[in-house]
Design a protein around this motif. Sequence first.
Motif, PDB file in Angstrom:
ATOM      1  N   PHE A   1       0.808  -1.219   0.000  1.00  0.00           N
ATOM      2  CA  PHE A   1       0.000   0.000   0.000  1.00  0.00           C
ATOM      3  C   PHE A   1       0.845   1.274   0.000  1.00  0.00           C
ATOM      4  CE2 PHE A   1      -2.667  -3.321   1.783  1.00  0.00           C
ATOM      5  CZ  PHE A   1      -3.867  -3.122   1.110  1.00  0.00           C
ATOM      6  N   PHE A   2       2.179   1.141   0.068  1.00  0.00           N
ATOM      7  CA  PHE A   2       3.030   2.324   0.207  1.00  0.00           C
ATOM      8  C   PHE A   2       4.210   2.289  -0.756  1.00  0.00           C
ATOM      9  CE2 PHE A   2       0.977   1.437   4.232  1.00  0.00           C
ATOM     10  CZ  PHE A   2       0.446   2.668   4.576  1.00  0.00           C
ATOM     11  N   ASP A   3       4.627   3.470  -1.214  1.00  0.00           N
ATOM     12  CA  ASP A   3       5.792   3.505  -2.096  1.00  0.00           C
ATOM     13  C   ASP A   3       7.008   4.128  -1.423  1.00  0.00           C
ATOM     14  OD1 ASP A   3       4.999   6.092  -1.988  1.00  0.00           O
ATOM     15  OD2 ASP A   3       4.720   6.347  -4.157  1.00  0.00           O
ATOM     16  N   LYS A   4       6.948   4.271  -0.104  1.00  0.00           N
ATOM     17  CA  LYS A   4       8.106   4.720   0.674  1.00  0.00           C
ATOM     18  C   LYS A   4       7.987   4.123   2.077  1.00  0.00           C
ATOM     19  CE  LYS A   4       7.232   9.462   0.764  1.00  0.00           C
ATOM     20  NZ  LYS A   4       7.397  10.755   1.471  1.00  0.00           N
ATOM     21  N   PRO A   5       9.025   4.288   2.910  1.00  0.00           N
ATOM     22  CA  PRO A   5       8.916   3.729   4.259  1.00  0.00           C
ATOM     23  C   PRO A   5       7.708   4.331   4.976  1.00  0.00           C
ATOM     24  CG  PRO A   5      11.166   4.452   3.811  1.00  0.00           C
ATOM     25  CD  PRO A   5      10.322   4.961   2.675  1.00  0.00           C
TER      26      PRO A   5
ATOM     27  N   LEU B   1       8.459   0.519   8.698  1.00  0.00           N
ATOM     28  CA  LEU B   1       8.559  -0.573   7.728  1.00  0.00           C
ATOM     29  C   LEU B   1       9.131  -0.059   6.408  1.00  0.00           C
ATOM     30  CD1 LEU B   1       6.499  -1.681   9.855  1.00  0.00           C
ATOM     31  CD2 LEU B   1       5.449  -2.962   7.999  1.00  0.00           C
ATOM     32  N   ALA B   2      10.067  -0.808   5.858  1.00  0.00           N
ATOM     33  CA  ALA B   2      10.637  -0.446   4.556  1.00  0.00           C
ATOM     34  C   ALA B   2       9.731  -0.986   3.455  1.00  0.00           C
ATOM     35  CB  ALA B   2      12.042  -1.021   4.424  1.00  0.00           C
TER      36      ALA B   2
ATOM     37  N   GLU C   1       8.646  -2.166  -0.640  1.00  0.00           N
ATOM     38  CA  GLU C   1       9.113  -3.212  -1.569  1.00  0.00           C
ATOM     39  C   GLU C   1       9.160  -4.584  -0.899  1.00  0.00           C
ATOM     40  OE1 GLU C   1      12.472  -1.646  -4.215  1.00  0.00           O
ATOM     41  OE2 GLU C   1      12.634  -0.438  -2.400  1.00  0.00           O
ATOM     42  N   GLY C   2       8.254  -4.783   0.068  1.00  0.00           N
ATOM     43  CA  GLY C   2       8.159  -6.094   0.695  1.00  0.00           C
ATOM     44  C   GLY C   2       9.090  -6.311   1.870  1.00  0.00           C
ATOM     45  N   TYR C   3       9.965  -5.344   2.179  1.00  0.00           N
ATOM     46  CA  TYR C   3      11.000  -5.591   3.198  1.00  0.00           C
ATOM     47  C   TYR C   3      10.468  -5.627   4.629  1.00  0.00           C
ATOM     48  CZ  TYR C   3      14.648  -5.747  -0.246  1.00  0.00           C
ATOM     49  OH  TYR C   3      15.440  -6.141  -1.286  1.00  0.00           O
ATOM     50  N   GLY C   4       9.606  -4.663   4.993  1.00  0.00           N
ATOM     51  CA  GLY C   4       9.040  -4.706   6.337  1.00  0.00           C
ATOM     52  C   GLY C   4       9.903  -4.055   7.396  1.00  0.00           C
ATOM     53  N   GLU C   5       9.673  -4.435   8.653  1.00  0.00           N
ATOM     54  CA  GLU C   5      10.247  -3.731   9.818  1.00  0.00           C
ATOM     55  C   GLU C   5      11.751  -3.520   9.749  1.00  0.00           C
ATOM     56  OE1 GLU C   5       9.609  -5.639  13.637  1.00  0.00           O
ATOM     57  OE2 GLU C   5      10.999  -4.268  14.609  1.00  0.00           O
ATOM     58  N   ILE C   6      12.156  -2.260   9.894  1.00  0.00           N
ATOM     59  CA  ILE C   6      13.581  -1.959  10.073  1.00  0.00           C
ATOM     60  C   ILE C   6      13.837  -1.227  11.393  1.00  0.00           C
ATOM     61  CG2 ILE C   6      14.264  -2.026   7.638  1.00  0.00           C
ATOM     62  CD1 ILE C   6      14.087   1.022   7.565  1.00  0.00           C
ATOM     63  N   ILE C   7      12.777  -0.599  11.955  1.00  0.00           N
ATOM     64  CA  ILE C   7      12.933   0.104  13.235  1.00  0.00           C
ATOM     65  C   ILE C   7      11.776  -0.256  14.168  1.00  0.00           C
ATOM     66  CG2 ILE C   7      12.833   2.370  14.403  1.00  0.00           C
ATOM     67  CD1 ILE C   7      14.196   3.660  12.120  1.00  0.00           C
ATOM     68  N   GLY C   8      12.109  -0.373  15.453  1.00  0.00           N
ATOM     69  CA  GLY C   8      11.076  -0.474  16.479  1.00  0.00           C
ATOM     70  C   GLY C   8      11.360   0.594  17.531  1.00  0.00           C
ATOM     71  N   GLY C   9      10.312   1.270  17.997  1.00  0.00           N
ATOM     72  CA  GLY C   9      10.568   2.292  19.012  1.00  0.00           C
ATOM     73  C   GLY C   9       9.308   2.870  19.587  1.00  0.00           C
TER      74      GLY C   9
END
Length: 428
Positions: free
Chosen positions: A309-313, A344-345, A347-355
């Motif tokens: 649904f998104f084209d950026k993080p 979430l990143a 292109e299918g990548y998903g979580e890169i940060i939690g906080g």
Amino acid sequence: MQFMKVAEILSSPQGAKVRTRGWVYRRRDLGGKVFVVVRDSTGIVQFVFGPDSPGYKDAARVTVESSVIAGGTVKDDPRAPGGKEVVGEEFRIVGLAENFPIRRDVSKEFLLDVRHLAVRSRRMTAVLKIRDTVFSAVHEYFRSNGYYEVQAPMFISAAVEGGATLFPVKYVDGSTVYLTQSSQFYLEALIYSLEKVYTIAPSFRAEKSRTRRHLTEFWHAEAEVAWAGLEDILRVEEELISFVVERVLERNREELALLNRNLEPLKNVVPPFPRISYDKAIELLQSKGLQVRWGDDLGADEERALTEFFDKPFFLYGFPEQVKAFYHKNDPSRPEVTLSADLLAPEGYGEIIGGGERIDKAEELVEKIKRFGLNPDDYKWYIDLRRYGTVPHAGFGLGMDRLVMWIAGLDHIVDAVAFPRTVARTYP
Ligand code: 4AD
Ligand code: MG
């Protein structure tokens, strides 16, 4: 004559005398001539030796990955890599390589077994150069925004992120300690003097599942800020990620091209990042036919579906209490959810940060520790922080290997690290 880097040779004019040192990337024998492609940290360049060239004898017997010294005269040649060729006038073998085990047809598993040699590949070199930019850009961002760099211990006595992924270590006195899962609690202790702190350090998780995005040892960039709330920390996160991507686009065009990375999604990475609530995410996922219910944790599959649904993080915020660690502050206006967010990143990548925001009241923290079935005695010093001049504060943890994986467009996290540690691998 002095040694030049391969990149300098490739930008030298026809007729220039050049000399370099490096490793043999490829050797071909054709029509009585020997073509030796030499690689160094900056690129590859082709040398050609005829039977009468000085150095011909060594060039004709050299093996792939031997270390060599080579010199000659530059000649423009559109067929050669980089559009230049060097007509050889000197060739010396420094270290003759044995038969190099890495060939085109070897398996991924084998490449990991010989990772100490596979790190020389052009692909791996490109990834490591991008990784270098990513690390330096994270430091640069924090340093230029008033953060102090701090260091936390790796041996700890109680879980930060839940007991299931703790690595026990037998300590010198015979007791059991653990490898840290996150430096967060120590960063929290340091905001009372330094206010804005960050660290880049390893974190350890005994992850039993084999996935494309889990390591047992990963590099973790963490930040903690006094007097900050969820909103403030999200702004830091989007600025940081945008800054890192901008730096990679500035410095690593060549490497991104070698990796066939599509640049369009990276050029899109500018603040502000869109936000979606956990509630809305559950609805979206259900409308796509996924079997999730409010209260479930979201795994890789759900995250991948959301990235469509998104084209950026984008930020996913407002997780239910039960899917986030105990230290997260509950939303006063809606106590069943926390003031937390993952980044979430796309292109299918998903979580890169939690906080998110931390509990800043001692009683509230003790209560939640108990509600989570944990023992407040294990968190004595952490609770103490709320007893002496507590302040609202927030922070986050960024998975550096996942960030590199996404920016470089890699399929698997092990490709983002020189010597990956996974459930299946601690060698080499
Ligand atoms: O979401 P996590 O578990 O959050 C924390 O550890 C917080 N204490 C951080 C903080 O607020 N200071 O981990 C943070 C990030 C994840 O978003 C992910 O990018 C990365 O760390 N990460 C891993 N990366 C690779 N392999 C693993 N096993 C990882 N576990 C977490
Ligand atoms: Mg997380």
